[in-house]
Structure formats: C-alpha cells, structure tokens
Design an enzyme around this catalytic site. Structure first.
Site, short mmCIF file in Angstrom:
data_model
loop_
_atom_site.label_atom_id
_atom_site.label_comp_id
_atom_site.label_asym_id
_atom_site.label_seq_id
_atom_site.Cartn_x
_atom_site.Cartn_y
_atom_site.Cartn_z
CG LEU A 87 19.10 -30.15 -0.21
CD1 LEU A 87 18.45 -30.51 1.12
CD2 LEU A 87 18.35 -30.80 -1.36
CD GLU A 111 -1.39 -2.31 2.11
OE1 GLU A 111 -2.19 -2.87 2.89
OE2 GLU A 111 -0.19 -2.66 1.99
#
Length: 371
Positions: free
Chosen positions: A210, A59
């Site tokens: 990973l 916003e």
C-alpha cells in the site's frame, strides 16, 4: 444573470490560484493546499503555493516574488488568509504590511484557530471579496473541510474489478487484476491521502505494501500515507509488508484482542469498540480525524468495502475495471444485503470515466436522496 467584467477578472485570476494550489495536494497534509496570485495593473507580479506543512504559506511566497510590486495590488488566494500564529507567522498582517490594495479569497477557513483573516483585513482598511470559485476551492481541500465540519475524514473507496464484477479468485488472490498503468494511477491516488486503510483479509490474502512508491516511479518527496489495518482479532502477521516501516502503520483492533506480538514488534496499536459487522467504523473515522487525517483511502475486499457502503461512509468510489472475466466462483465486488425492491438499491453518479492503459477507471459519488 450576466457577470460584470470585474467578476470575470476575479474568476480568471482565482482559477490560476487554484491551479497553483493543486501542486501541493500531496505534500501539505494535514494543512490545506493553497495557491496565491498577486495582480497589479492586469499583470501577475507574484505567484506562490503552500508546498509543505511548516513551510511558507502561499501568500508569503507570492509576496516574496512580487516585492515592491505588491503595493496597491490585488491578491487572489484560494483560502482565507490566516490570522493566527502557528508554525509560521500570520498571513493577513503580512499582506497589510506589504501595502496590498485588495484581497480576494475563495472560501473561509474552517479551522477556528486560523479563521478571521478576512475580518482582520477589513478592519485594517483593506477591501476584501469572498466566495470567488468557492466550490472549486472546497473541492481541492474537501477532506480538510470535512474533518473540521463533521469530525470525519473524506473517505474514498478504491477497488479493482473484472467485467463480471469480481475482485479476486475464490482463494482470495487478486494480484493483479489490472495492468501496470492502472496500478501506477493507484499510487498517485494514494499520494493524495493522509492514510490508506485495509482489512486483515486483504493483508492475509495479498500481503500488500500500500505504498506510493513502486514500479520505478517516485510520486512525490513527501511522507508515505499512514497504513491502517482493521483487524478485530489481531490476526495479521507483524512481518506483513503493510507494517513496514512501523512508524508509518497502525493496527486497529478490538479491546479484547491479543496484540502483544505487534506491540513487541513496535507496531502502533489502538483499540476501538466492535460494531455490528466488525469494528465500529465511525469510531475508526473519528480516531483518524483526531490524528489530523483529512483524506482516507479505503482499499479493501468485499466485506469491509460493503460495510463502508452500507453505513453511508463512502464519499467517492474509484473503481478500476479490467477487461477480463473471472467467473462465478470468484469473489464479488461488495458484500451488500439482499434487495427486495429496486428503489432500495444504492445509487451512484459518475463524475469521471476514462481509459487507463488497457483498463477503465470510473469515479463515482453516492446519490444521497431523502427517502
């Protein structure tokens, strides 16, 4: 039932706000991804999205772009504007101060500390509309909602399999079943998760990193996911690649396990109770949710993957299919109990199927029917 023109207009602009929200899906954790569009006289005058935790909210970005054009405008935001002071100032008062004429938000904030912005705006005389494209908005932040509503993160299981349902050779070696395009797709998948979890068997067999980085590609500039290793006996070598750097890793082991060499190496260690087939997976999930992990990616072999499925803990399953055969001696996809009647079979529905390079990717969700 026919939609009114105003409803169609609200859905149109909310859809744009949702697209903005998706831009922050890899970088805002543990905060939600939020998008905002400000519209005045059917013209978009401001756009914004939450880019990173601690940064300006969607916003605020949109208000800065709109400037004076925000006065009397309609604000479309994918999550209820916050009404509390956190790392940034609350958004609901900022919208009121800008003189907006109306606020439309997709879904209420599940965070009890942040919710209430819609009510605050209403009491301040600013009309609000809630529930526009609510399901799509929840989907973008599904882990955020699940963590607040259940104390569990959203769990995605990722596996790669041959056409004959095999994940590794009999020795346990599985690098690489799929091609480079599928591996790059997995790195993008990891980037959307706060943590990636594997078991000691995978660490010992493949020594994986990973990581979201690799293959010359940078997925995003945000932090790496936390790498979590479930290892009830603390067998994984401290110099395994998954533990580097130490501050981005976590060893989860049993209370009686000797993890002194990991602790001496600076690897964070936590202990959870033993469950029926290893560590208590529910306790692990609560532990990770307590560390503000919204989305957990499980990359594991057949035993640990089977345990997650057995216990009904998988929310989504990403299965990469390689167009090759590994034969009967290779390791199976998941370790599940023997069935005696077909009605007891685990059922899954396909939500997406596409080709990734020379491989195929299925996205599946469990069919959880009352029995």
């Amino acid at each position: 039932m026919r939609s009114e023109p105003g409803e169609l207009r609200d859905a149109f602009y909310m859809a744009e706000a949702l697209e903005l929200a998706r831009r922050g899906c890899c970088t805002t954790r543990p905060n939600p991804s939020v998008g905002c569009v400000i519209v005045r006289e059917n013209t978009v005058v401001g756009r914004g999205f939450h880019r990173f935790a601690g940064g300006p909210h969607a916003e605020v970005e949109a208000l800065q772009e709109a400037g004076e054009n925000a006065r009397g405008a309609t604000v479309y935001v994918t999550l209820e504007p916050c009404a509390h002071v956190g790392k940034t100032a609350p958004c609901a008062p900022a919208l009121a101060a800008a003189g907006v004429g109306r606020v439309v938000y997709a879904v209420a904030d599940p965070n009890p500390a942040a919710r209430g912005g819609g009510l605050w705006l209403g009491k301040s005389g600013i009309p609000t509309t809630a529930g526009v494209l609510a399901q799509a908005a929840r989907e973008i932040n599904r882990g955020f909602f699940k963590r607040y509503e259940t104390d569990f993160p959203w769990v995605t299981l990722k596996q790669a399999s041959s056409l004959d349902g095999r994940t590794a050779l009999a020795s346990g070696k599985s690098r690489w079943i799929t091609g480079a395009a599928a591996r790059a797709d997995v790195r993008r998948l990891r980037a959307r998760h706060g943590a990636v979890l594997t078991g000691s068997g995978t660490v010992l067999a493949d020594n994986p990193r990973l990581s979201v980085r690799g293959g010359g590609a940078v997925i995003h500039d945000g932090p790496e996911p936390l790498r979590v290793v479930l290892d009830s006996q603390a067998q994984s070598p401290p110099d395994s690649r998954v533990f580097s750097p130490h501050q981005e890793s976590l060893l989860v082991t049993a209370p009686e396990a000797d993890a002194r060499r990991h602790e001496d190496a600076g690897i964070p260690v936590v202990r959870v109770a033993q469950g029926g087939r290893g560590l208590d997976l529910r306790e692990v999930l609560v532990l990770l949710a307590g560390r503000e992990i919204n989305d957990l990616l499980v990359e594991a072999g057949p035993t640990l993957a089977g345990s997650f499925i057995r216990e009904g803990l998988v929310d989504e399953w990403w299965l990469y299919l390689a167009t090759r055969l590994l034969g009967p001696d290779a390791r199976p996809l998941v370790d599940l109990p023997r069935l005696h009647v077909l009605e007891d079979a685990s059922a899954w529905r396909t939500t997406d199927l596409r080709r990734i390079g020379g491989d195929f990717r299925l996205v599946l969700r469990p069919v959880r029917e009352a029995r």
